[in-house]
Design a protein around this motif. Structure first.
Motif, PDB file in Angstrom:
ATOM      1  N   SER A  15      -4.528   4.627 -12.943  1.00 44.15           N
ATOM      2  CA  SER A  15      -5.461   3.788 -13.692  1.00 44.15           C
ATOM      3  C   SER A  15      -4.827   2.448 -14.063  1.00 44.15           C
ATOM      4  O   SER A  15      -5.463   1.391 -13.978  1.00 44.15           O
ATOM      5  CB  SER A  15      -5.926   4.513 -14.959  1.00 44.15           C
ATOM      6  N   LYS A  16      -3.561   2.472 -14.468  1.00 44.08           N
ATOM      7  CA  LYS A  16      -2.884   1.221 -14.829  1.00 44.08           C
ATOM      8  C   LYS A  16      -2.794   0.269 -13.647  1.00 44.08           C
ATOM      9  O   LYS A  16      -3.093  -0.919 -13.752  1.00 44.08           O
ATOM     10  CB  LYS A  16      -1.478   1.534 -15.358  1.00 44.08           C
ATOM     11  N   ASN A  17      -2.378   0.785 -12.516  1.00 45.25           N
ATOM     12  CA  ASN A  17      -2.243  -0.056 -11.323  1.00 45.25           C
ATOM     13  C   ASN A  17      -3.593  -0.576 -10.847  1.00 45.25           C
ATOM     14  O   ASN A  17      -3.700  -1.706 -10.351  1.00 45.25           O
ATOM     15  CB  ASN A  17      -1.564   0.732 -10.201  1.00 45.25           C
ATOM     16  N   THR A  18      -4.620   0.242 -10.997  1.00 45.11           N
ATOM     17  CA  THR A  18      -5.957  -0.196 -10.595  1.00 45.11           C
ATOM     18  C   THR A  18      -6.467  -1.281 -11.527  1.00 45.11           C
ATOM     19  O   THR A  18      -7.089  -2.267 -11.102  1.00 45.11           O
ATOM     20  CB  THR A  18      -6.923   0.994 -10.596  1.00 45.11           C
ATOM     21  N   LEU A  19      -6.200  -1.120 -12.825  1.00 46.46           N
ATOM     22  CA  LEU A  19      -6.672  -2.093 -13.806  1.00 46.46           C
ATOM     23  C   LEU A  19      -5.962  -3.427 -13.664  1.00 46.46           C
ATOM     24  O   LEU A  19      -6.510  -4.483 -14.013  1.00 46.46           O
ATOM     25  CB  LEU A  19      -6.457  -1.536 -15.223  1.00 46.46           C
ATOM     26  N   ASN A  20      -4.741  -3.404 -13.121  1.00 44.27           N
ATOM     27  CA  ASN A  20      -3.967  -4.644 -12.943  1.00 44.27           C
ATOM     28  C   ASN A  20      -4.310  -5.372 -11.651  1.00 44.27           C
ATOM     29  O   ASN A  20      -3.534  -6.209 -11.180  1.00 44.27           O
ATOM     30  CB  ASN A  20      -2.466  -4.324 -12.972  1.00 44.27           C
ATOM     31  N   GLY A  21      -5.426  -5.035 -11.061  1.00 41.78           N
ATOM     32  CA  GLY A  21      -5.905  -5.791  -9.910  1.00 41.78           C
ATOM     33  C   GLY A  21      -5.523  -5.208  -8.577  1.00 41.78           C
ATOM     34  O   GLY A  21      -5.546  -5.932  -7.571  1.00 41.78           O
ATOM     35  N   GLY A  22      -5.157  -3.950  -8.553  1.00 49.63           N
ATOM     36  CA  GLY A  22      -4.787  -3.350  -7.277  1.00 49.63           C
ATOM     37  C   GLY A  22      -5.961  -3.166  -6.343  1.00 49.63           C
ATOM     38  O   GLY A  22      -5.856  -3.355  -5.132  1.00 49.63           O
ATOM     39  N   GLY A  23      -7.130  -2.800  -6.889  1.00 50.63           N
ATOM     40  CA  GLY A  23      -8.301  -2.599  -6.060  1.00 50.63           C
ATOM     41  C   GLY A  23      -8.230  -1.306  -5.264  1.00 50.63           C
ATOM     42  O   GLY A  23      -7.359  -0.459  -5.457  1.00 50.63           O
ATOM     43  N   LYS A  24      -9.156  -1.150  -4.331  1.00 60.69           N
ATOM     44  CA  LYS A  24      -9.245   0.072  -3.551  1.00 60.69           C
ATOM     45  C   LYS A  24      -8.053   0.253  -2.612  1.00 60.69           C
ATOM     46  O   LYS A  24      -7.647   1.380  -2.337  1.00 60.69           O
ATOM     47  CB  LYS A  24     -10.553   0.100  -2.751  1.00 60.69           C
ATOM     48  N   ASP A  25      -7.506  -0.857  -2.112  1.00 61.00           N
ATOM     49  CA  ASP A  25      -6.352  -0.729  -1.220  1.00 61.00           C
ATOM     50  C   ASP A  25      -5.174  -0.095  -1.943  1.00 61.00           C
ATOM     51  O   ASP A  25      -4.515   0.805  -1.423  1.00 61.00           O
ATOM     52  CB  ASP A  25      -5.961  -2.102  -0.677  1.00 61.00           C
ATOM     53  N   LYS A  26      -4.917  -0.570  -3.162  1.00 58.24           N
ATOM     54  CA  LYS A  26      -3.817  -0.006  -3.957  1.00 58.24           C
ATOM     55  C   LYS A  26      -4.150   1.420  -4.377  1.00 58.24           C
ATOM     56  O   LYS A  26      -3.268   2.280  -4.457  1.00 58.24           O
ATOM     57  CB  LYS A  26      -3.585  -0.875  -5.190  1.00 58.24           C
ATOM     58  N   LEU A  27      -5.433   1.676  -4.657  1.00 59.02           N
ATOM     59  CA  LEU A  27      -5.852   3.032  -5.031  1.00 59.02           C
ATOM     60  C   LEU A  27      -5.568   4.011  -3.901  1.00 59.02           C
ATOM     61  O   LEU A  27      -5.074   5.129  -4.131  1.00 59.02           O
ATOM     62  CB  LEU A  27      -7.344   3.035  -5.374  1.00 59.02           C
ATOM     63  N   GLY A  28      -5.857   3.616  -2.676  1.00 60.59           N
ATOM     64  CA  GLY A  28      -5.598   4.500  -1.546  1.00 60.59           C
ATOM     65  C   GLY A  28      -4.121   4.816  -1.398  1.00 60.59           C
ATOM     66  O   GLY A  28      -3.740   5.942  -1.073  1.00 60.59           O
ATOM     67  N   GLU A  29      -3.276   3.823  -1.660  1.00 58.06           N
ATOM     68  CA  GLU A  29      -1.835   4.041  -1.551  1.00 58.06           C
ATOM     69  C   GLU A  29      -1.352   5.052  -2.583  1.00 58.06           C
ATOM     70  O   GLU A  29      -0.558   5.944  -2.274  1.00 58.06           O
ATOM     71  CB  GLU A  29      -1.107   2.711  -1.738  1.00 58.06           C
ATOM     72  N   HIS A  30      -1.843   4.931  -3.836  1.00 57.82           N
ATOM     73  CA  HIS A  30      -1.417   5.860  -4.886  1.00 57.82           C
ATOM     74  C   HIS A  30      -2.014   7.246  -4.683  1.00 57.82           C
ATOM     75  O   HIS A  30      -1.342   8.261  -4.929  1.00 57.82           O
ATOM     76  CB  HIS A  30      -1.814   5.305  -6.257  1.00 57.82           C
ATOM     77  N   MET A  31      -3.234   7.329  -4.240  1.00 62.87           N
ATOM     78  CA  MET A  31      -3.854   8.641  -4.027  1.00 62.87           C
ATOM     79  C   MET A  31      -3.206   9.385  -2.867  1.00 62.87           C
ATOM     80  O   MET A  31      -3.176  10.609  -2.843  1.00 62.87           O
ATOM     81  CB  MET A  31      -5.354   8.462  -3.762  1.00 62.87           C
ATOM     82  N   GLU A  32      -2.680   8.632  -1.908  1.00 61.97           N
ATOM     83  CA  GLU A  32      -1.967   9.268  -0.799  1.00 61.97           C
ATOM     84  C   GLU A  32      -0.753  10.032  -1.323  1.00 61.97           C
ATOM     85  O   GLU A  32      -0.427  11.116  -0.829  1.00 61.97           O
ATOM     86  CB  GLU A  32      -1.540   8.200   0.211  1.00 61.97           C
ATOM     87  N   LYS A  33      -0.085   9.485  -2.332  1.00 64.66           N
ATOM     88  CA  LYS A  33       1.073  10.157  -2.917  1.00 64.66           C
ATOM     89  C   LYS A  33       0.648  11.308  -3.829  1.00 64.66           C
ATOM     90  O   LYS A  33       1.251  12.381  -3.826  1.00 64.66           O
ATOM     91  CB  LYS A  33       1.915   9.152  -3.706  1.00 64.66           C
ATOM     92  N   ILE A  34      -0.404  11.097  -4.616  1.00 65.42           N
ATOM     93  CA  ILE A  34      -0.846  12.137  -5.544  1.00 65.42           C
ATOM     94  C   ILE A  34      -1.397  13.346  -4.807  1.00 65.42           C
ATOM     95  O   ILE A  34      -1.322  14.477  -5.291  1.00 65.42           O
ATOM     96  CB  ILE A  34      -1.908  11.544  -6.513  1.00 65.42           C
ATOM     97  N   SER A  35      -1.947  13.149  -3.624  1.00 63.73           N
ATOM     98  CA  SER A  35      -2.538  14.268  -2.887  1.00 63.73           C
ATOM     99  C   SER A  35      -1.519  15.362  -2.607  1.00 63.73           C
ATOM    100  O   SER A  35      -1.881  16.519  -2.437  1.00 63.73           O
ATOM    101  CB  SER A  35      -3.145  13.764  -1.574  1.00 63.73           C
ATOM    102  N   MET A  36      -0.227  15.028  -2.560  1.00 61.85           N
ATOM    103  CA  MET A  36       0.837  16.007  -2.304  1.00 61.85           C
ATOM    104  C   MET A  36       1.674  16.287  -3.554  1.00 61.85           C
ATOM    105  O   MET A  36       2.804  16.766  -3.450  1.00 61.85           O
ATOM    106  CB  MET A  36       1.744  15.515  -1.178  1.00 61.85           C
TER     107      MET A  36
END
Length: 834
Positions: free
Chosen positions: A365-386
């Protein structure tokens, strides 16, 4: 070792497998009956609120990197590339290039039954008890001299031990977490999807050990059926061989321990191969009868159930009074203590799982709120998925459960150790974490699909999905924990009650009492046996293979304590400190279509939200299993203030001069007392590969003209370096047989070299100044090598020739290939040949 000793493992294996096979065939029919009955009648517990992922590690690997491995064949340490696949088997290769080319690994470790250790002290405590009547003196070291102060040891009571080490404490912690996860996964037990083979095997194993007088939990009930059977054979064979062979071993204590471990490993391999073949034949024999037995069951299921209930009623009337008396006097007073010992650490572990999951989502949420957008969200969710399969991030959760202690209860209830319950709780924690992550992925993907959201809206969507998943996690974790508590208490109490009741009823092996019929022995003279033949007579002959009096007796004992255990767990659920839901509380399903999402494939965040063009960090080849590149769960190890390291973890193997072997300690101490010239160069030259007495390249330096080329190269030039074969034409007259290209990379230095300047100076390549021109340096190196040939000491050459003969036998022509730079390999790997 005499021929009698060599034939003993085969004879003992045949005996144990014969006894076990008879019980297994009986339990196979019973398990088939229970499976068909469950299929017809249905049943099951409350429905899970969270989704469950079928194949979470598809196209994934756990971890990989470089380790120093001790080779017992030549008592040397070598750098190995270690790869942990999704099966949690550990494979080690000659180098990373061998793995990427899908070559066969040097070896593979199945971690079932192992313990992961991080200190020589722990290891010495275990091996000092390996031989009876022999104890190492205080301060005496093991037969393995560790290359660094950060060892990693895989210990097994019967199989081969494996020795590794790394350079830093950070690496050691990460690798230890990975090794523990491998052990935990391998010890998880048999697959519950096999509804006939698994219960038949576990019941047969339990009944067989009870017939031998062993009740309670068993630490070596781990691995596949052949491994468990091999452990069963070794449980009695190992002490017998140790008493026979131990007194005949000669030499120092370290050598005797080493020889005994080699013997134990050889015997275990022999037993394992025999149990593998005999178990497969046993299963095949039972499967032949499945079609016939299944036809009988589906035709006469009602009559079989009626017959079993009738026999159960008769046995219950006989056993229940004695069982209830034992329960009130010896079990009920300890129920609360058992539950408290189980609940406290387990609840803290599940609470930590919730906190780790929450913290990871807050970071998203912090990284998304700081302007990461969907591209940054995909990068973080890729790590959280495992996240659930990341042993380092889950380590804080696992450590909470490791505080589980049954001291005071173990001796009373014959519990060998709490490790069985600790590992089971950790596996359940991992499953719940993965279920929570998987459910969050699907809810978030459903909320984002086809919508364009900014930072704040995206953050609100994440919070909404997060709250829904946490509520479902709280409910599911409560249900899972209560089931775990009930099963754990039963595992502690039931064996104790059976051990106390069996002598009274002589019910350890009820089927054996049928042998008394027709022998002329008055059954009335046998204590408490007058009703047993009548119980067997109550069962029709056609149904006797599905109804065993022995199983019915255990079911009666189980039913006698189930009610009290259920009440104890309900009372504990009222206490707020355990964070358990009451059974009367039912969570309404606010997502009626949620389970339909579970039918969808897993979300590929890298492809959908990052374009799919970026290669994830740590992508590796499939290790011979697949041509597709796998994404790695645990990120590569990076040392502080260091660039990317070749082999992902370690730099070079330490020189054998720093690793004295047994018998060399006195020489090392004498050399250490001799004064050495202190040199403090302002800019040390790049170290060459560490010297080794069994190195092919070292002998060639002693016996042949050697030319080393010092070439200043940038990182762009590294990609196009060749093995230098084109320069051979210019040196035909000098009969140069080896050309080594040394590339300067001053920013990549091992901490080992930086911390020991005296040792570095002894092993540095004697080259000119880095600023010297390549042509002049090349000429000087060639002249120095030719002049040095005639000045070599004769004794050194003789020793070198003897050692090269050993090295050639051990690794044949592999090291000759390694002396040249492989034009197909990566530049970072070419500087790390052994």
């Amino acid at each position: 070792i005499s021929n009698c000793h060599l034939s003993l493992p085969t004879a003992r294996t045949r005996q144990v497998m014969g006894e076990f096979g008879h019980v297994y065939e009986q339990q196979y029919a019973v398990a088939l009956f229970n499976s068909v009955r469950f299929e017809i009648e249905g049943g099951g517990g409350p429905q899970s609120q969270l989704l469950h992922r079928k194949n979470p590690l598809e196209d994934r690997s756990i971890f990989s990197g470089g380790l120093f491995q001790y080779l017992e064949e030549n008592k040397r340490w070598r750098n190995r590339f270690v790869f942990v696949a999704d099966t949690y088997n550990i494979s080690f290769y000659e180098n990373k290039v061998a793995h990427e080319r899908s070559l066969h690994p040097k070896g593979t470790i199945n971690c079932a039954g192992y313990k992961a250790l991080t200190s020589m002290e722990e290891y010495l405590e275990l091996i000092n008890t390996s031989l009876p009547g022999i104890k190492a003196k205080v301060g005496s070291g093991p037969f393995v001299k560790c290359a660094t102060q950060f060892p990693l040891i895989l210990w097994h009571p019967y199989a081969r031990h494996h020795y590794f080490c790394v350079l830093t404490e950070k690496e050691q912690k990460k690798w230890h977490a990975v090794l523990q996860d491998c052990v935990r996964h391998s010890n998880n037990g048999l697959s519950e999807e096999c509804r006939v083979q698994t219960p038949a095997f576990t019941d047969a194993m339990r009944l067989h050990r009870q017939a031998q007088g062993h009740y309670g939990t068993w630490d070596m009930m781990c691995g596949g059926p052949p491994q468990i059977l091999a452990n069963l054979v070794m449980e009695t064979l190992h002490p017998e061989l140790r008493n026979l062979i131990g007194p005949r071993l000669k030499g120092k204590i370290q050598q005797r321990q080493r020889n005994w471990m080699l013997i134990s490993e050889a015997v275990y391999k022999q037993v394992l191969s025999q149990t593998q073949a005999q178990y497969e034949a046993l299963v095949q024999t039972c499967e032949v009868e499945i079609s016939r037995l299944d036809a009988v069951l589906r035709t006469d299921m009602d009559q079989i159930i009626t017959s079993k209930e009738h026999v159960s009623g008769k046995i219950r009337a006989l056993v229940l009074p004695r069982a209830e008396q034992l329960l009130r006097g010896s079990v009920q007073p300890f129920l609360s203590s058992i539950l408290e010992a189980l609940m406290e650490p387990t609840s803290r572990g599940f609470s930590e799982v919730r906190d780790v999951f929450f913290r990871e989502l807050v970071e998203v949420s912090k990284n998304t709120l700081n302007g990461g957008g969907k591209d940054k969200l995909g990068e973080h969710m890729e790590k959280i998925s495992m996240l659930a399969f990341h042993p380092v991030k889950m380590q804080s959760c696992y450590e909470k459960v490791e505080q589980l202690n049954l001291e005071g209860l173990q001796q009373r209830f014959d519990v060998s150790s709490p490790s069985v319950f600790i590992q089971r709780a950790q596996i359940l924690m991992r499953e719940q974490m993965d279920n929570a992550v998987y459910t969050f992925e699907h809810l978030l993907h459903q909320s984002l699909e086809g919508k364009v959201q900014g930072g704040e809206d995206l953050c609100k969507t994440i919070h909404c999905c997060q709250d829904r998943v946490l509520k479902k996690y709280d409910y599911d974790s409560s249900t899972v924990r209560k089931k775990f508590f009930r099963e754990a208490v039963l595992q502690i109490i039931i064996p104790y009650m059976l051990k106390q009741l069996s002598p009274s009823f002589h019910l350890v092996r009820l089927t054996e009492y049928m042998h008394y019929i027709g022998t002329g022995v008055p059954l009335g003279t046998l204590p408490m046996l007058s009703d047993l033949p009548r119980f067997q007579e109550l069962i029709f002959e056609d149904f006797s293979q599905f109804i065993l009096v022995e199983n019915v007796f255990e079911e009666v004992v189980l039913q006698s304590v189930t009610k009290d255990i259920m009440m104890a767990v309900k009372e504990a659920a009222v206490q707020k400190k355990h964070n358990l839901y009451r059974d009367s509380m039912i969570l309404t399903n606010s997502d009626p279509n949620l389970h339909l999402l579970g039918e969808n494939p897993s979300v590929d965040w890298a492809t959908q939200y990052r374009g799919g063009n970026e290669e994830p960090e740590g992508a590796l080849g499939g290790g011979g299993q697949s041509s597709r590149r796998r994404r790695q769960v645990v990120s590569m190890i990076q040392l502080d203030e260091m660039g990317p390291l070749p082999y992902e973890s370690c730099l070079e193997v330490p020189g054998v001069d720093f690793i004295p072997e047994e018998g060399e300690m006195e020489e090392v101490e004498v050399k250490a007392q001799e004064p050495k010239e202190q040199e403090t160069p302002t800019e040390p030259d790049p170290p060459k590969e560490p010297d080794s007495s069994d190195s092919v390249q070292e002998i060639r330096y002693h016996s042949k003209p050697v030319v080393e080329m010092m070439v200043s190269a940038s990182e762009e030039d590294l990609a196009v370096l060749t093995n230098g074969t084109g320069t051979l034409e210019d040196w035909k007259e000098e009969e140069v047989t080896l050309i080594t290209t040394v590339v300067e990379e001053m920013h990549r230095k091992s901490p080992q070299w930086m911390s020991a300047p005296q040792e570095v100076n002894e092993q540095l390549v004697e080259t000119g100044s880095p600023d010297q021109e390549a042509e002049g340096g090349l000429q000087e190196k060639g002249e120095a090598a030719i002049e040095g040939k005639g000045e070599e000491d004769e004794a050194a050459i003789k020793n070198a020739i003897q050692e090269i003969e050993i090295a050639v036998q051990e690794e044949d022509g592999e090291r000759i290939t390694e002396c040249a730079v492989d034009s197909d390999s990566e530049p970072g790997d070419t500087a790390l040949h052994e």
